[in-house]
Scaffold this motif. Structure first.
Motif, PDB file in Angstrom:
ATOM      1  N   GLN A 234       0.816  -1.268   0.102  1.00  0.00           N
ATOM      2  CA  GLN A 234       0.001  -0.127  -0.006  1.00  0.00           C
ATOM      3  C   GLN A 234       1.002   1.262  -0.068  1.00  0.00           C
ATOM      4  OE1 GLN A 234      -2.446  -0.862   3.408  1.00  0.00           O
ATOM      5  NE2 GLN A 234      -4.091  -1.561   2.345  1.00  0.00           N
ATOM      6  N   VAL A 235       1.912   1.061   0.380  1.00  0.00           N
ATOM      7  CA  VAL A 235       2.967   2.341   0.259  1.00  0.00           C
ATOM      8  C   VAL A 235       4.219   2.396  -0.517  1.00  0.00           C
ATOM      9  CG1 VAL A 235       2.311   2.999   2.738  1.00  0.00           C
ATOM     10  CG2 VAL A 235       4.539   1.519   2.283  1.00  0.00           C
ATOM     11  N   GLY A 236       3.771   1.249  -1.440  1.00  0.00           N
ATOM     12  CA  GLY A 236       5.001   1.201  -2.519  1.00  0.00           C
ATOM     13  C   GLY A 236       6.248   0.315  -2.339  1.00  0.00           C
ATOM     14  N   VAL A 237       6.098  -0.366  -1.467  1.00  0.00           N
ATOM     15  CA  VAL A 237       7.165  -1.314  -0.883  1.00  0.00           C
ATOM     16  C   VAL A 237       6.899  -2.756  -1.614  1.00  0.00           C
ATOM     17  CG1 VAL A 237       8.705  -2.073   1.120  1.00  0.00           C
ATOM     18  CG2 VAL A 237       7.724   0.321   0.927  1.00  0.00           C
ATOM     19  N   GLY A 238       7.982  -3.156  -2.000  1.00  0.00           N
ATOM     20  CA  GLY A 238       8.048  -4.582  -2.373  1.00  0.00           C
ATOM     21  C   GLY A 238       9.018  -5.665  -1.992  1.00  0.00           C
ATOM     22  N   ALA A 239       9.206  -6.662  -2.439  1.00  0.00           N
ATOM     23  CA  ALA A 239      10.176  -7.593  -1.966  1.00  0.00           C
ATOM     24  C   ALA A 239      11.601  -7.362  -2.520  1.00  0.00           C
ATOM     25  CB  ALA A 239       9.811  -8.936  -2.812  1.00  0.00           C
ATOM     26  N   GLY A 240      11.573  -6.469  -3.527  1.00  0.00           N
ATOM     27  CA  GLY A 240      13.083  -5.931  -3.846  1.00  0.00           C
ATOM     28  C   GLY A 240      13.458  -4.732  -3.104  1.00  0.00           C
ATOM     29  N   THR A 241      12.449  -4.262  -2.517  1.00  0.00           N
ATOM     30  CA  THR A 241      13.023  -2.645  -1.800  1.00  0.00           C
ATOM     31  C   THR A 241      13.773  -2.842  -0.770  1.00  0.00           C
ATOM     32  OG1 THR A 241      10.673  -2.041  -2.291  1.00  0.00           O
ATOM     33  CG2 THR A 241      11.890  -0.619  -1.135  1.00  0.00           C
ATOM     34  N   ALA A 242      14.864  -2.149  -0.754  1.00  0.00           N
ATOM     35  CA  ALA A 242      15.903  -2.012   0.262  1.00  0.00           C
ATOM     36  C   ALA A 242      15.368  -1.518   1.302  1.00  0.00           C
ATOM     37  CB  ALA A 242      17.087  -1.389  -0.200  1.00  0.00           C
ATOM     38  N   ALA A 243      16.242  -1.730   2.779  1.00  0.00           N
ATOM     39  CA  ALA A 243      15.872  -1.155   4.104  1.00  0.00           C
ATOM     40  C   ALA A 243      15.438   0.359   4.093  1.00  0.00           C
ATOM     41  CB  ALA A 243      16.612  -1.491   4.831  1.00  0.00           C
ATOM     42  N   ALA A 244      16.488   1.109   3.512  1.00  0.00           N
ATOM     43  CA  ALA A 244      16.407   2.588   3.691  1.00  0.00           C
ATOM     44  C   ALA A 244      15.226   3.180   2.754  1.00  0.00           C
ATOM     45  CB  ALA A 244      17.819   3.331   3.081  1.00  0.00           C
ATOM     46  N   PRO A 245      15.050   3.011   1.512  1.00  0.00           N
ATOM     47  CA  PRO A 245      13.911   3.267   0.709  1.00  0.00           C
ATOM     48  C   PRO A 245      12.645   2.974   1.472  1.00  0.00           C
ATOM     49  CG  PRO A 245      15.095   1.960  -0.738  1.00  0.00           C
ATOM     50  CD  PRO A 245      16.099   2.290   0.418  1.00  0.00           C
ATOM     51  N   ALA A 246      12.552   1.884   1.858  1.00  0.00           N
ATOM     52  CA  ALA A 246      11.399   1.446   2.336  1.00  0.00           C
ATOM     53  C   ALA A 246      10.945   2.053   3.751  1.00  0.00           C
ATOM     54  CB  ALA A 246      11.637  -0.134   2.860  1.00  0.00           C
ATOM     55  N   ALA A 247      11.922   2.500   4.481  1.00  0.00           N
ATOM     56  CA  ALA A 247      11.651   3.311   5.798  1.00  0.00           C
ATOM     57  C   ALA A 247      11.109   4.634   5.365  1.00  0.00           C
ATOM     58  CB  ALA A 247      12.748   3.447   6.458  1.00  0.00           C
ATOM     59  N   GLN A 248      11.726   5.320   4.221  1.00  0.00           N
ATOM     60  CA  GLN A 248      11.168   6.498   3.742  1.00  0.00           C
ATOM     61  C   GLN A 248       9.898   6.522   3.229  1.00  0.00           C
ATOM     62  OE1 GLN A 248      12.852   9.608   4.099  1.00  0.00           O
ATOM     63  NE2 GLN A 248      10.813  10.261   3.246  1.00  0.00           N
ATOM     64  N   ALA A 249       9.295   5.360   2.547  1.00  0.00           N
ATOM     65  CA  ALA A 249       8.267   5.358   1.920  1.00  0.00           C
ATOM     66  C   ALA A 249       7.070   5.092   3.014  1.00  0.00           C
ATOM     67  CB  ALA A 249       8.044   3.857   1.175  1.00  0.00           C
ATOM     68  N   LEU A 250       7.378   4.573   4.280  1.00  0.00           N
ATOM     69  CA  LEU A 250       6.543   4.315   5.378  1.00  0.00           C
ATOM     70  C   LEU A 250       6.512   5.686   6.055  1.00  0.00           C
ATOM     71  CD1 LEU A 250       8.156   1.110   6.795  1.00  0.00           C
ATOM     72  CD2 LEU A 250       5.550   1.314   6.154  1.00  0.00           C
ATOM     73  N   ARG A 251       7.460   6.569   6.138  1.00  0.00           N
ATOM     74  CA  ARG A 251       7.478   7.942   6.657  1.00  0.00           C
ATOM     75  C   ARG A 251       6.731   8.701   6.215  1.00  0.00           C
ATOM     76  NH1 ARG A 251      13.085   6.560   8.365  1.00  0.00           N
ATOM     77  NH2 ARG A 251      12.777   6.121  10.788  1.00  0.00           N
TER      78      ARG A 251
END
Length: 464
Positions: A390-407
């Protein structure tokens, strides 16, 4: 619709006009939080700031936390009086008062916490005395007058747990005499909780008696904090057994796709009651013992967002469609079958988003982001896939961009709340079509939830 009309009139907008967002980015969150803190503190009494009970005329004691200054005579469109002290709301507020001040208490800050503990003990003493005459009253009584007398209301065993959590959190801000009061308050709360934690209670929304996921979670956190405390607070016998039992009991709320809010409700909840998916499951994480990375929690959170943000949902809020085009949101409600809007006499159906519920989802995004940063990995699996998707994070998303997407997702929710606020004042609810504020005004819990979310986002104290 009194709040709707009041907000529109004060804003100077016509029916078809929309105000510009009060924040364009995220740099203003700390400034807005400082203002929200001041607004919240208007609902907390002191020796010099006294509130008069609108019906009985009683004068407030220091440390009373009213839920809202609204009552029917001054708030058109509602029939509810919120000028009372709810144990749950007050504990959540006390946590934010303590957190706002940073490592060292500001001048006068400790006094507000001393007042809170003293008033809490007064309420406890009064209900103990009243229970000698009314056997329906317990130490889980949820609501009190501004001078500390039990108001006719329900018994809710999450309140003493949250109160104990709050007092542990403020303990180092108390003077020696108040620490003695706090010790007695906690001792009596724990004795009560150890006797009732296996039993049904009124749930978070005070509508159904049953086995409450929220109550069990905050009780579990309470017992764990007592067991681990280094403050010299005695750990009563039975605490370890309660911890083990409650941890197992929370697992029983999982139905294979989501956590259920209430089990074994009395009277039973109909299959089509619309009580799940319920936002109190996220509250069970923020205020209780459920970890933010629990994949079952994240699976439930994804369903909560979808039921109000997905245009294909039967309970979709139209305002979320409008806000999506503006680039922020969504706003969330309590549960899909909700019809409460501050007026129990009308026949309106459909429910509305709540400020505190929306803040709770924003805070969950921030807490998961913080966990991703700390662990260096995204806890994505079959259960949590929709939550991250729902926030654009998938299996290939690294930790740093995933955290940014969540924020970014959390920021979008807080932007919607600020956009729809009345010059940063927060009522209980927003209209599900227009977005204007409705129900009771200046809800203390709305401010506390906003402050808690911003703290999770910034890691900084408000220093109110």
């Amino acid at each position: 619709m009194g709040t709707l009309n009041r907000t529109r009139a004060q804003s100077g907008l016509g029916d078809g006009e929309v105000a510009k967002p009060a924040i364009a980015g995220n740099a203003d969150l700390d400034v807005i939080a400082q203002h929200m803190f001041a607004l919240m503190m208007r609902n907390v009494t002191s020796a010099g700031y006294i509130i008069v009970e609108p019906v009985g005329g009683a004068l407030s004691k220091p440390g009373c936390v009213i839920a809202s200054p609204s009552y029917p005579r001054i708030t058109p469109g509602i029939d509810q009086d919120y000028v009372f002290h709810w144990v749950r709301d007050a504990a959540i507020t006390a946590i934010e008062i303590a957190a706002a001040q940073g490592p060292a208490p500001a001048v006068g800050g400790a006094q507000s916490l001393i007042d809170y503990v003293t008033f809490s003990r007064l309420c406890q003493e009064n209900v103990q005395e009243a229970a000698k005459r009314d056997t329906q009253l317990t130490l889980g009584h949820a609501c009190f007058t501004v001078d500390g007398r039990p108001r006719p209301w329900s018994e809710q065993s999450d309140g003493p747990a949250l109160q104990t959590i709050a007092v542990i959190g403020v303990y180092d801000r108390l003077d020696a005499p108040t620490r003695a009061v706090a010790n007695e308050l906690i001792r009596i709360n724990l004795d009560y909780l150890l006797g009732v934690y296996r039993q049904a209670t009124m749930n978070l929304w005070e509508e159904h008696k049953g086995l409450s996921f929220f109550a069990r979670s905050v009780q579990l956190r309470c017992f764990r904090e007592i067991a681990a405390n280094t403050l010299g607070i005695p750990v009563p016998a039975g605490t370890d057994a309660a911890i083990a039992w409650l941890a197992d009991a929370l697992d029983r709320h999982w139905n294979g796709t989501a956590y259920l809010s209430v089990l074994d409700a009395d009277p039973p909840l109909a299959a089509d009651a619309g009580y799940d998916f319920n936002i109190d499951v996220i509250g069970a994480c923020l205020y209780g013992a459920v970890p933010p990375t629990d994949p079952r929690l994240l699976a439930t959170a994804a369903k909560l967002r979808a039921q109000w943000a997905d245009p294909a949902s039967a309970v979709f809020y139209r305002i979320n469609g409008d806000d999506a085009r503006r680039g922020f949101g969504p706003l969330l409600g309590r549960y899909p079958g909700d019809i409460y809007d501050g007026n129990t006499r009308d026949a309106e159906q459909g429910g509305h988003p709540w400020a505190l519920c929306s803040c709770n989802l924003a805070e969950l995004y921030y807490r998961v982001a913080n966990a991703v940063d700390a662990g260096g990995r995204v806890p994505l699996d079959e259960l949590s896939r929709d939550f991250f998707g729902q926030v654009g994070v998938g299996a290939g998303t690294a930790a740093a961009p995933a955290a940014q997407a969540l924020r970014t997702a959390g920021d979008a929710i807080l932007r919607a709340i600020v956009f729809h606020s009345n010059h940063l004042e927060l009522s209980e609810q927003f209209d599900n079509t227009s977005g204007y504020e409705k129900s009771v005004r200046n809800l203390t819990w709305s401010y506390a939830a906003f402050l808690s979310a911003v703290r999770a986002r910034t890691g900084q104290a408000v220093e109110g």
